[in-house]
Design an enzyme around this catalytic site. Structure first.
Site, PDB file in Angstrom:
ATOM      1  N   CYS B 406      31.196 -63.901  -7.441  1.00  0.00           N
ATOM      2  CA  CYS B 406      31.533 -62.617  -8.026  1.00  0.00           C
ATOM      3  C   CYS B 406      32.921 -62.139  -7.622  1.00  0.00           C
ATOM      4  CB  CYS B 406      30.489 -61.592  -7.667  1.00  0.00           C
ATOM      5  SG  CYS B 406      30.204 -61.437  -5.905  1.00  0.00           S
ATOM      6  N   HIS B 450      28.015 -57.699  -3.586  1.00  0.00           N
ATOM      7  CA  HIS B 450      28.531 -58.001  -4.912  1.00  0.00           C
ATOM      8  C   HIS B 450      29.914 -57.370  -5.056  1.00  0.00           C
ATOM      9  CE1 HIS B 450      28.091 -59.416  -8.932  1.00  0.00           C
ATOM     10  NE2 HIS B 450      28.184 -58.215  -9.492  1.00  0.00           N
ATOM     11  N   ASP B 466      31.447 -55.827 -15.176  1.00  0.00           N
ATOM     12  CA  ASP B 466      31.023 -56.822 -14.194  1.00  0.00           C
ATOM     13  C   ASP B 466      31.181 -58.204 -14.800  1.00  0.00           C
ATOM     14  OD1 ASP B 466      29.986 -58.339 -12.240  1.00  0.00           O
ATOM     15  OD2 ASP B 466      28.030 -57.329 -12.163  1.00  0.00           O
TER      16      ASP B 466
END
Lengths: 310, 666
Positions: B406, B450, B466
């Site tokens: 991520c 994250h 995202d």
């Protein structure tokens, strides 16, 4: 009854009841006392059958008995015996007195002086007498059954506490019930009846009985009850002094014999209750009136105050 | 001088061991040695093989221990040094117990050391262990006062268990009601080092480190609606500065105040409570986007929740967040400069490609983002172990490896946005979490860490995007443990923890139940301080001083009177067996019916009398009397059951008999 010994004792009781009508409880107590190897004191007015009871006991138990009538001028030697000089071999020889027997009936023991009363002390406790430095053993078994008149009568010397304590039990006979007395009046001669009493136990069997009685199972609950009773006499204000350890042991001994007589293998509080008055009645004194022998009243008080179950 | 029995010595050693064991993990080795040596010495002394130490030896020992403590803990003053001092003192005291008083000192200090265990661990297990230790110490105290003629090893333990059990209700009352006073002084705790979590820099690969850890980050319980997994973005910090490789929080950024960071709520709000594990950072977590900060906290720059003092203890706070919002519709020049900052050179290929895409998107940031995400979803893979990147890591990632986690995607997207002049930033935090159905709360662990991107559009404010969702949508919808379950790098620091991630079945249930228990423990026991007023308020209306005092005193008086009553009762019937008590109740019942047993009446005589007064009772009572005689006087235990049966029978018959029956016949 499976136990032949117990049967024999029951027979003795039945036989005795033929001469002393309606006094089964007292007879049982008297037997209990002797079976517990103790000396018996019978206290009552003259003519109530004290002597008859003593004679009867001697007969049914098959004991050699001597009777001594105590009087105020009696000396210890009259009971124990005396050493007499024998000119033929120039030495003293002991002439045994009436005490040398298996059952001494000391009639009206409180009519004699304390000196003579005390002469019995050693004999009763140790089973021996000492004269002029010689100790003579008395036969075995050796019992003393003493009778006495109530202390309130004239011409009596109350037994000292030490002497009283030597007696395992003190019982009194009391007046007979009217119907019993009627039967007595209508019946035949008790003296000849006494002569016909069977001999139910041998001295050896007597010893056996004593062994059996001491083997009666005694639970701690019963001991607790006994201790509570004894402790009460010591703590309570009702008593001027309490029961001694010897008294407590006496109580246990008699209760065991009573239990055996009841055909039980263990001791229950009833046994103690039954023998309580005869065993400790003469060992306690009321705090209010130290001179009196109001044992029965005190014992009733004691029984009513101490809880059986704790 | 009171002699100390063998049993007492054994108990003292047991108490010593019990209170020292929790500290063994961190005590210096020489102190552990001392803790082993002095009990042995104590045994030798008690056995008479050694004599009590001479004063010079004791002085030497004290000096040695003092020197040892000074050397070992010279750099860190604080909790550990203090507890080590206590433990050392306790160990030394063991060899100089002459009197009962010395043993008392030993045991009182033991109780104190037992409490210090909570400074290092606060789990349920520790609490249970401490309770057991207290039982052992109380047993040791008890054994000191045993009759020297009748010492017993187990009796003190029984007594101790009873005492502790008796004091339990009182303990609960004190726990619930006793006012919590803030610490009068504070002792520095040395536990910063071990805590892992997000850091203030984000280099590629940082977050994949975190996935190795299953350490708890925080727990959340919601008041009403629970947001969907895809909405569970827990923002913690915002990285604004990029040096070509690493995203970081610029120095001083924390003290920034956004010039105009207006938040407009556009949809539903969510109320929730967070129990945040100690992290020693200033950043807390909040669901995107928090409305207002609780007391002692503030909304910092980048709309993150911050605490004024470091979160060195477990925090418990309530928040309200808006799931749909408009954040900061206007950006000042200074802010625009910050959010557009890029290193002057490097990653040229990426800049070039961004320019192309920007043209393809006709200068529309949203279309630009869509274009990038489209690219990501087509040729990129999501992995915990991406290949290492050399110089120009963005270039390397976008054109060569095309594998990342991520952090890679968020960083790359923010870089691309900035390079075409759209203000953007990388947000670090946690995403998702595991829902516990038993206690209705969410557990978020370090492996849920994250990173995502936010970019700013004129008039719309900050928009969350995202990129991970484009590459690996399941990471967002499902929890990370499911996504990574097959990856050996996942949780590689906690091999046993993998066992807990069985897909289904009882193992999961058990684990969730356990976690629910733990959650409640944290919420209601460890954080009770925060809940107390609220809880008491619910319990007794408004909380006043008088009410508190009454509420404290009444249960105390109650417990004391119960104890006094049992004491008195115990004195009356302590010797009685259960059988005896049953018999007593029977006799009491009969007494109430007007047939009291006289003191000199044996059960035989009494049963006869009762039988006369009430014929139905004649037979059972006479059997009762003979059974009782057999049990009590012939001591025939075999009849005990018969006696019990017959007592029950008497009770049964009695119930059917009216008092009138007695009066008539008595």
């Amino acid at each position: 009854m499976s136990d032949p010994l117990l049967k024999a004792v029951e027979d003795a009781l039945d036989a005795l009841e033929r001469v002393l009508l309606g006094k089964r409880q007292q007879l049982r107590l008297a037997l209990t006392c002797l079976l517990s190897q103790g000396h018996l004191l019978i206290e009552d007015l003259p003519g109530m059958g004290k002597t008859t009871l003593a004679h009867g006991l001697a007969r049914v138990l098959g004991l050699e008995d001597h009777r001594v009538q105590f009087t105020s001028d009696m000396l210890p030697a009259d009971i124990i015996g005396v050493s007499v000089f024998e000119p033929s071999n120039s030495e003293f020889r002991f002439h045994a007195g009436p005490i040398f027997c298996q059952l001494l009936l000391a009639d009206e023991i409180n009519r004699t002086t304390p000196k003579t009363q005390s002469a019995l002390l050693e004999a009763m406790e140790e089973g021996q007498v000492t004269v002029d430095g010689h100790t003579y053993r008395l036969p075995k078994p050796f019992f003393v059954i003493a009778t006495q008149n109530p202390a309130t009568q004239y011409g009596t010397f109350p037994l000292p506490e030490s002497q009283l304590d030597r007696f395992l039990m003190r019982i009194s006979l009391g007046y007979p019930a009217p119907e019993v007395e009627r039967a007595l009046l209508m019946g035949g001669d008790t003296r000849s009846e006494l002569q016909r009493l069977p001999r139910c136990l041998t001295p050896n069997e007597l010893v056996d009985v004593q062994v059996r009685c001491s083997g009666i199972h005694t639970s701690s609950s019963v001991i607790d009850y006994l201790q509570r009773l004894v402790q009460f006499t010591r703590d309570s204000d009702l008593f001027s002094y309490g029961v001694s350890p010897r008294g407590a042991l006496a109580l246990l001994r008699c209760a065991r014999t009573w239990a055996w007589l009841e055909g039980r293998a263990h001791l229950v509080p009833e046994d103690i209750q039954q023998v309580l008055e005869p065993v400790i009645g003469h060992r306690i004194r009321s705090a209010e009136d130290i001179g009196s022998h109001a044992g029965d009243r005190l014992v009733n008080e004691l029984l009513a105050k101490v809880d059986v179950l704790g | 001088m009171k002699q100390i029995s063998r049993a007492a010595v054994i108990w003292q050693l047991a108490a010593f061991a019990a209170v020292v064991i929790p500290h063994l993990s961190w005590l210096p080795f020489w102190l552990i040695g001392l803790c082993l040596a002095t009990p042995a010495a104590r045994l030798m002394i008690h056995g008479g093989r050694w004599s009590l130490p001479h004063w010079s030896l004791k002085l030497l020992l004290i000096l040695l221990v003092a020197a040892g403590l000074l050397v070992t803990f010279s750099r860190e003053t604080g909790m550990k040094a203090t507890v080590a001092l206590l433990v050392a003192g306790l160990a030394l005291k063991l060899v100089e117990i002459y009197h009962r008083r010395d043993a008392l000192v030993l045991l009182y200090v033991s109780l104190f050391v037992c409490a210090t265990g909570f400074l290092f661990h606060q789990s349920i297990g520790m609490a249970i262990y401490a309770l057991l230790s207290v039982v052992v110490v109380i047993a040791a105290l008890n054994s000191i006062f045993q009759d020297p003629q009748r010492t017993d090893l187990l009796r003190p333990l029984k007594r101790s268990v009873r005492l502790v059990a008796l004091s339990f209700p009182l303990m609960l009352v004190l726990f619930v009601l006793f006012p919590r006073i803030g610490p009068l002084w504070s002792v520095p705790m040395n536990q910063q080092s071990a805590v892992s979590g997000l850091s203030d820099t984000l280099a590629p690969g940082d977050i994949s480190q975190l996935t190795k850890s299953d350490q708890l980050a925080f727990r959340v319980s919601f008041d009403g609606r629970v947001p969907e997994p895809a909405q569970r973005y827990w923002r913690s910090l915002v990285y604004t500065e990029f040096d070509g490789r690493t995203w970081r929080i610029p120095p001083g950024y924390e003290r920034w105040h956004a010039e105009e960071e207006g938040l407009t709520v556009q949809g539903a709000t969510v109320d929730y409570e967070v129990i945040y594990e100690p992290s020693n950072r200033n950043w807390l977590v909040a669901l995107d986007q928090p409305l207002a900060a609780p007391q002692g906290m503030r909304i910092g720059p980048g709309h993150t929740l911050m605490i004024t003092r470091g979160a060195d203890r477990r925090l418990n706070y309530r928040l309200r967040s808006a799931l749909e919002y408009q954040l900061q519709s206007r950006l000042s020049e200074r802010e625009r400069a910050v959010y557009l900052q890029l290193p002057p050179e490097g990653n040229l290929r990426s800049r070039e490609r961004a320019g192309q895409w920007w043209e393809e998107a006709y200068g529309n940031p949203e279309r630009f983002v869509d274009r990038v995400l489209d690219q990501f979803s087509r040729t990129f893979t999501y992995t915990l172990r991406p290949p290492a990147l050399a110089n120009d890591p963005i270039d390397g990632f976008l054109f060569d490896t095309q594998q990342g986690f991520c952090g890679h995607y968020a960083g790359a997207l923010a870089f691309l946005l900035r390079s075409v002049g759209v203000p953007a930033r990388v947000v670090g935090g946690y995403q998702g979490g595991e829902w516990n159905p038993y206690e209705q709360y969410l557990t978020v662990r370090q492996y849920d860490a994250h990173a995502w991107t936010e970019y700013w559009i004129e008039g719309r404010g900050w928009v969350r995007v995202d990129p991970t969702a484009a590459v690996s949508p399941e990471r967002i919808v499902e929890s990370s443990d499911r996504v990574f379950a097959g990856d050996p790098a996942f949780l590689s620091d906690a091999p046993l923890a993998r066992l807990r991630f069985a897909r289904s079945g009882w193992l999961v249930d058990v684990r969730r139940q356990l976690e629910a228990l733990n959650f409640n423990w944290h919420r209601w026991v460890l954080n009770y301080q925060g809940q107390q007023m609220q809880f008491l308020g619910r319990l007794m209306g408004n909380v006043s001083m008088e009410k508190m005092i009454v509420a404290l005193l009444v249960p105390f008086a109650l417990v004391m009177s119960v104890m006094a009553w049992t004491q008195l009762r115990g004195r009356r019937s302590s010797a009685k067996s259960p059988l005896e008590r049953k018999l007593s109740t029977l006799l009491e019942k009969l007494e109430r019916l007007g047939l009291p047993r006289l003191p000199n009446e044996t059960l035989q005589a009494y049963s006869l009398r009762v039988g006369k007064a009430c014929p139905v009772l004649r037979d059972p009572m006479s059997r009762l009397a003979s059974c009782d005689e057999a049990v009590r006087y012939a001591e025939d235990d075999a009849q005990k059951s018969d006696l019990l049966a017959v007592i029950h029978e008497c009770h049964r018959v009695l119930r059917s008999v009216q008092a009138i029956d007695f009066e008539e016949r008595a």
